[in-house]
Design a protein around this motif. Sequence first.
Motif, short mmCIF file in Angstrom:
data_model
loop_
_atom_site.label_atom_id
_atom_site.label_comp_id
_atom_site.label_asym_id
_atom_site.label_seq_id
_atom_site.Cartn_x
_atom_site.Cartn_y
_atom_site.Cartn_z
N PRO A 28 -80.35 -16.74 0.99
CA PRO A 28 -79.64 -16.01 2.06
C PRO A 28 -79.86 -14.51 1.92
O PRO A 28 -79.93 -13.97 0.82
N ARG A 29 -79.96 -13.83 3.05
CA ARG A 29 -80.14 -12.39 3.07
C ARG A 29 -78.77 -11.73 2.98
O ARG A 29 -77.89 -12.01 3.78
N HIS A 30 -78.58 -10.87 2.00
CA HIS A 30 -77.26 -10.29 1.80
C HIS A 30 -77.29 -8.78 1.57
O HIS A 30 -76.27 -8.13 1.67
N ASP A 31 -78.44 -8.22 1.24
CA ASP A 31 -78.52 -6.78 0.98
C ASP A 31 -78.75 -6.02 2.28
O ASP A 31 -79.31 -6.54 3.22
N SER A 32 -78.31 -4.78 2.29
CA SER A 32 -78.61 -3.94 3.46
C SER A 32 -79.86 -3.11 3.17
O SER A 32 -80.19 -2.85 2.02
N PHE A 64 -85.30 -9.18 0.75
CA PHE A 64 -83.99 -9.82 0.77
C PHE A 64 -82.93 -9.03 1.52
O PHE A 64 -81.74 -9.23 1.34
N CYS A 65 -83.34 -8.11 2.39
CA CYS A 65 -82.35 -7.37 3.15
C CYS A 65 -82.00 -8.09 4.44
O CYS A 65 -82.77 -8.89 4.96
N ASN A 66 -80.83 -7.82 4.90
CA ASN A 66 -80.31 -8.42 6.12
C ASN A 66 -80.44 -7.39 7.24
O ASN A 66 -79.72 -6.40 7.25
#
Length: 67
Positions: A28-32, A64-66
Amino acid sequence: MQSPAATAEGLSGPLFGAYTFPTFKFQPRHDSMDWRRISTLDVDRVARELDVATLQENIAGITFCNL
């Protein structure tokens, strides 16, 4: 004639036992996005010099950024 690549049925013989393939799941992508860090990258220089170290330093922050 069967291809030499292993198939799901081919991995259930006595040599391999009953093997099940693990399910694939994206992380899942969770970082900004760190836009300041991205803006400091000189993409032309990285490409010209094949700067793998810089790519490795930044790959997780981009991958991995959202957005």
